[in-house]
Enzyme design. Sequence first.
Site, mmCIF file in Angstrom:
data_model
loop_
_atom_site.group_PDB
_atom_site.id
_atom_site.type_symbol
_atom_site.label_atom_id
_atom_site.label_comp_id
_atom_site.label_asym_id
_atom_site.label_seq_id
_atom_site.Cartn_x
_atom_site.Cartn_y
_atom_site.Cartn_z
ATOM 1 N N ASP A 1 -1.598 6.432 6.276
ATOM 2 C CA ASP A 1 -1.998 5.744 6.168
ATOM 3 C C ASP A 1 -2.561 4.563 7.409
ATOM 4 O OD1 ASP A 1 -3.858 3.541 5.268
ATOM 5 O OD2 ASP A 1 -2.799 2.789 3.160
ATOM 6 N N TRP B 1 0.408 -1.173 -0.015
ATOM 7 C CA TRP B 1 -0.279 -0.431 -0.454
ATOM 8 C C TRP B 1 0.661 1.096 -0.232
ATOM 9 C CZ3 TRP B 1 -3.894 -1.962 -1.661
ATOM 10 C CH2 TRP B 1 -4.415 -2.911 -1.117
ATOM 11 N N LYS C 1 -11.650 -1.837 7.788
ATOM 12 C CA LYS C 1 -11.368 -3.232 7.951
ATOM 13 C C LYS C 1 -11.140 -3.141 9.834
ATOM 14 C CE LYS C 1 -7.189 -2.884 4.582
ATOM 15 N NZ LYS C 1 -7.654 -4.258 4.448
#
Length: 361
Positions: A172, A103, A196
């Site tokens: 993030d 990511w 999540k």
Amino acid sequence: MNDRIHNFSAGPSALPTAVMQEMQEDLLSYRGSGMSVMEMSHRGDLFMGIIDEARTRIKRLYGLSDAYEVLFVHGGASLQFAMVPMNFIGEGQTAEYIETGTWSTKAIAEARIQNKGVRVAASSGDQDFTCIPEVKGLSAEAPFVHITTNNTVRGTQWHDLPDTGGVPLIADMSSDILSRPLDTRPFGMIYGGAQKNMGPSGTAVVILRKDMVEKIPHNLPTMLSYRTYVEKESMFNTPATFPIYAISLVTKWLEETVGGLAAMEAVNTRKAEALYALMDEDDFYCGTAAKESRSLMNATFRLRNRELEPLFIEKSLECGLAGLKGHKSVGGIRASIYNAVSEASVEALCTFMDDFRRTNR
């Protein structure tokens, strides 16, 4: 609810049972209104109460001062990969990115697509992203330093934040947001997709320090400027109403049932320690992340005999344990043990792993 299984999916992920039961009760008539949250006006009093509650609870859980805005932004974390450099890397500036896996690599790529100044200040790519790298020599002139706090694919997590010397940290936090207390003072911005630890997919939470807004250029497309979300309180257009409603319930659960983020961290630590202890008993299971970088959210491992991995996945599902197949890019096994995954679920997984090891030595 007897047909519920133990859900270890990496995302979308498990939600607290109590939250889903409350959703079920409210589905056709939210608080006696005769309407579902999915049907009501996003500008009506009922939904305005929902979004205000979600925002307030997030601020309270993190102890955020009035120096921070809590925004709900479209596009999940992946859109933020593009919006962050678009909003905060000015002409002639070079931002610092720390690369720790899939990511963060995608975030770097999105900045480079825009021909923005980017320097990869540290990377664990030469170690297959199995650890958090040592960080040295960050530039004091950078507009921000970007990190991904938890890495779902490789199972690593920042346990100590890098010292940025006062440069705003942008993170993030999609896969560990609201999982533990956080000193938010170094952060100019925190963002995370909801799917999540906070709710279903469809929105991202952005925690933005107000002084960062002053850096945003005025010539950006309206929906790609964080200024729009600040000025219009995330209501410039129709927000993702149902995911925001879910976030309001999950944050309520965190506050009123779990007892806050310190209590949540204690639960998450017990879950991870139990799972890693079983893995480390011998070499039948082999953790893929360096021990000092292991994630409390995603435990990744291989079997010594990799030919047994398909059987492990097959038998685990038969035992009511779902979502354990590793990311397609690396294979292996991955147990995502986010906030809503109970200690009982982790105990069931440990029991299965112990039985599987004895049966297949």
